[in-house]
Design an enzyme around this catalytic site. Structure first.
Site, PDB file in Angstrom:
ATOM      1  N   LYS A  82       0.850  -1.203   0.000  1.00  0.00           N
ATOM      2  CA  LYS A  82       0.000   0.000   0.000  1.00  0.00           C
ATOM      3  C   LYS A  82       0.877   1.241   0.000  1.00  0.00           C
ATOM      4  O   LYS A  82       1.950   1.254   0.617  1.00  0.00           O
ATOM      5  CB  LYS A  82      -0.894   0.041   1.246  1.00  0.00           C
ATOM      6  CG  LYS A  82      -2.065   0.983   1.123  1.00  0.00           C
ATOM      7  CD  LYS A  82      -3.116   0.394   0.231  1.00  0.00           C
ATOM      8  CE  LYS A  82      -4.178   1.372  -0.165  1.00  0.00           C
ATOM      9  NZ  LYS A  82      -5.195   0.743  -1.012  1.00  0.00           N
ATOM     10  N   GLY A 179     -22.368   5.045   1.594  1.00  0.00           N
ATOM     11  CA  GLY A 179     -21.413   5.565   0.609  1.00  0.00           C
ATOM     12  C   GLY A 179     -21.882   5.292  -0.802  1.00  0.00           C
ATOM     13  O   GLY A 179     -22.171   4.139  -1.150  1.00  0.00           O
ATOM     14  N   VAL A 183     -18.117   2.279  -5.790  1.00  0.00           N
ATOM     15  CA  VAL A 183     -18.571   0.947  -5.369  1.00  0.00           C
ATOM     16  C   VAL A 183     -20.029   0.979  -4.894  1.00  0.00           C
ATOM     17  O   VAL A 183     -20.856   0.169  -5.329  1.00  0.00           O
ATOM     18  CB  VAL A 183     -17.649   0.380  -4.258  1.00  0.00           C
ATOM     19  CG1 VAL A 183     -18.167  -0.955  -3.753  1.00  0.00           C
ATOM     20  CG2 VAL A 183     -16.224   0.223  -4.784  1.00  0.00           C
TER      21      VAL A 183
HETATM   22  P1  NAI Z   1     -15.244   6.676  -3.600  1.00  0.00           P
HETATM   23  O1  NAI Z   1     -14.278   7.689  -3.087  1.00  0.00           O
HETATM   24  O2  NAI Z   1     -15.653   6.682  -5.034  1.00  0.00           O
HETATM   25  O3  NAI Z   1     -16.594   6.722  -2.738  1.00  0.00           O
HETATM   26  C1  NAI Z   1     -16.644   6.778  -1.349  1.00  0.00           C
HETATM   27  C2  NAI Z   1     -17.937   7.552  -1.017  1.00  0.00           C
HETATM   28  O4  NAI Z   1     -18.209   7.401   0.370  1.00  0.00           O
HETATM   29  C3  NAI Z   1     -17.835   9.038  -1.299  1.00  0.00           C
HETATM   30  O5  NAI Z   1     -18.947   9.432  -2.095  1.00  0.00           O
HETATM   31  C4  NAI Z   1     -17.894   9.692   0.096  1.00  0.00           C
HETATM   32  O6  NAI Z   1     -18.560  10.943   0.093  1.00  0.00           O
HETATM   33  C5  NAI Z   1     -18.688   8.657   0.858  1.00  0.00           C
HETATM   34  N1  NAI Z   1     -18.469   8.644   2.306  1.00  0.00           N
HETATM   35  C6  NAI Z   1     -17.302   8.777   3.001  1.00  0.00           C
HETATM   36  N2  NAI Z   1     -17.523   8.639   4.315  1.00  0.00           N
HETATM   37  C7  NAI Z   1     -18.848   8.419   4.463  1.00  0.00           C
HETATM   38  C8  NAI Z   1     -19.690   8.183   5.581  1.00  0.00           C
HETATM   39  N3  NAI Z   1     -19.187   8.158   6.826  1.00  0.00           N
HETATM   40  N4  NAI Z   1     -21.008   8.006   5.366  1.00  0.00           N
HETATM   41  C9  NAI Z   1     -21.528   8.017   4.126  1.00  0.00           C
HETATM   42  N5  NAI Z   1     -20.784   8.241   3.009  1.00  0.00           N
HETATM   43  C10 NAI Z   1     -19.459   8.430   3.187  1.00  0.00           C
HETATM   44  O7  NAI Z   1     -14.594   5.260  -3.195  1.00  0.00           O
HETATM   45  P2  NAI Z   1     -14.942   3.821  -3.791  1.00  0.00           P
HETATM   46  O8  NAI Z   1     -13.993   3.490  -4.897  1.00  0.00           O
HETATM   47  O9  NAI Z   1     -16.402   3.708  -3.992  1.00  0.00           O
HETATM   48  O10 NAI Z   1     -14.489   2.888  -2.576  1.00  0.00           O
HETATM   49  C11 NAI Z   1     -15.320   2.766  -1.421  1.00  0.00           C
HETATM   50  C12 NAI Z   1     -14.642   1.831  -0.436  1.00  0.00           C
HETATM   51  O11 NAI Z   1     -14.390   0.574  -1.047  1.00  0.00           O
HETATM   52  C13 NAI Z   1     -13.270   2.329   0.079  1.00  0.00           C
HETATM   53  O12 NAI Z   1     -13.136   1.886   1.412  1.00  0.00           O
HETATM   54  C14 NAI Z   1     -12.277   1.593  -0.803  1.00  0.00           C
HETATM   55  O13 NAI Z   1     -11.030   1.437  -0.155  1.00  0.00           O
HETATM   56  C15 NAI Z   1     -12.994   0.261  -0.969  1.00  0.00           C
HETATM   57  N6  NAI Z   1     -12.612  -0.479  -2.139  1.00  0.00           N
HETATM   58  C16 NAI Z   1     -12.800   0.036  -3.389  1.00  0.00           C
HETATM   59  C17 NAI Z   1     -12.444  -0.683  -4.505  1.00  0.00           C
HETATM   60  C18 NAI Z   1     -12.715  -0.185  -5.882  1.00  0.00           C
HETATM   61  O14 NAI Z   1     -12.650  -0.993  -6.817  1.00  0.00           O
HETATM   62  N7  NAI Z   1     -13.043   1.094  -6.074  1.00  0.00           N
HETATM   63  C19 NAI Z   1     -11.788  -2.006  -4.377  1.00  0.00           C
HETATM   64  C20 NAI Z   1     -11.718  -2.505  -3.007  1.00  0.00           C
HETATM   65  C21 NAI Z   1     -12.092  -1.737  -1.946  1.00  0.00           C
END
Ligand code: NAI
Length: 353
Positions: A82, A179, A183
């Site tokens: 990481k 969120g 994803v």
């Molecule tokens: P992203 O940054 O596109 O979306 C995250 C969303 O969560 C944002 O819209 C943000 O405003 C919202 N958010 C943050 N804290 C919040 C809370 N306390 N309550 C409600 N909403 C909140 O990120 P993405 O790519 O969707 O990833 C989401 C999670 O999945 C992360 O933990 C990431 O590490 C994990 N992940 C993502 C992968 C991927 O392919 N994108 C792969 C494996 C894990």
């Protein structure tokens, strides 16, 4: 409490941790390579406004180790790493990402980086100016990364429902998604298409409204997700959300989502088990993008999203079956299984892994 870094590295079997400071760009970053005994270590690049460097280092170490667990459970000839950048207003972003690219290049293929929170196509383009050991979300890379994650999480939720009830029966299910980023939004779409009822939240109110209109889903206020009566709570925001204070509020039967490191500590997974909540270990269910990216670099092919979903479903079914047979929390089974596989790679007895 400050981290005793070498202690933590030796306890958890880390290979290498690097602190990076680049005077010109203002970059401050950590790289942790947890394991590269089986093949290259894969780990995305997170940019986040950490409270302090201790918090950043902890995040880096936990996420890196979780990547090795993901590789072990997904049966990939690869390990975990990481990179985290401590975000600050004075950062020269392009120069920072180029400095990261130069660091990645120094590993000559022992380490690949890619997207994560705060780092997407534009930033990875800057990294790619310095190295080819990077997974880009555009057409030069494997593509469909978030889609692969969503397919895996969806298939994992299906496996959990069948494990408890013998059927998915989507039409009668309510899923609360925390969120609505790449994803959460993609997962919500798959769930709605299957016929489930989806209620969702996002801290970014504008984004929440936009996605709710687009997908026609119901919104709930952030931080009230835990109190919603539902079949499945799907954390798809940031990690560290389930701890002593939140887990007693849960009114769901299953916790299964895409976020990394959902539990503050793995003992919280055991507490959920004691309370009769099925927790699908994050590193077993959210490895879709890793599988797609790793197979692209290791075997030069783009694994189909369906095949990735099926692979994750089968792995989770195995964990749940063992959990039932042995009366252990799924997270315990998954950690033991991953640790045993890692120990075999390293030629150690499991206790040392
Ligand atoms: P992203 O940054 O596109 O979306 C995250 C969303 O969560 C944002 O819209 C943000 O405003 C919202 N958010 C943050 N804290 C919040 C809370 N306390 N309550 C409600 N909403 C909140 O990120 P993405 O790519 O969707 O990833 C989401 C999670 O999945 C992360 O933990 C990431 O590490 C994990 N992940 C993502 C992968 C991927 O392919 N994108 C792969 C494996 C894990």
């Amino acid at each position: 409490m400050a981290i005793h870094l070498l202690e933590a590295m030796s306890r958890e079997g880390f290979e290498e941790v690097i602190a990076l400071h680049d005077r010109r760009s203002g970059l401050r970053a950590f790289l942790a390579i947890h394991d590269s005994t089986q093949g290259p270590a894969f780990g995305g690049l997170r940019r986040w406004s950490y409270l302090d460097e201790d918090q950043a280092l902890r995040d880096c170490l936990r996420l890196s180790r979780a990547m090795t667990y993901k590789c072990a459970l997904a049966g990939l000839a690869a390990g975990g790493a990481k990179l985290v950048i401590l975000d600050r207003t004075e950062l020269d972003l392009r120069a920072s990402y180029r400095a990261i690219g130069a660091l990645v290049e120094r590993f000559a293929g022992r380490f690949y980086t890619g997207p994560d929170v705060g780092t997407d196509a534009e930033e990875l383009g800057w990294v790619a100016e310095q190295t080819r050991y990077v997974t880009r979300p555009d057409e030069t890379g494997p593509g469909l990364l978030a889609e692969s994650t969503c397919a895996g999480v969806f298939a994992g939720i299906a496996a959990c429902l069948r494990h408890l009830d013998g059927e998915e029966d989507w039409g009668r299910r309510t899923i609360v998604v925390q969120g609505l980023g790449a994803v959460g939004r993609g997962l919500s779409r798959l769930l709605l298409e299957a016929g489930a009822r989806v209620r969702a939240s996002d801290l970014d109110g504008e984004k929440a409204e936009r996605v709710a209109r687009e997908l026609d889903l119901e919104l709930v206020d952030p931080a009230t997700e835990y109190d919603q009566a539902c079949d499945v709570f799907a954390p798809c925001a940031l990690g560290g959300i389930l701890h002593d204070l939140t887990l007693t509020r849960l009114r769901c039967r299953i916790v299964a989502g895409g976020a990394n490191n959902v539990l503050v500590r793995s003992l919280h997974g055991e507490r959920l088990h004691e309370r009769g909540v099925l927790y699908a270990p994050d590193f077993a269910i959210n490895s879709g993008a890793l599988i797609r990216g790793a197979l692209f670099h290791l075997e030069g092919r783009r694994e189909s999203v369906e095949a990735i979903g099926a692979r994750i479903e089968a792995a989770l079914e195995g964990i749940l079956a063992r959990s039932r047979e042995e009366g252990l929390a799924p997270v315990r089974v998954a950690v033991d299984e991953a640790a045993a596989r890692i120990a075999r790679w390293r030629g150690e007895s499991p206790a040392e892994g």
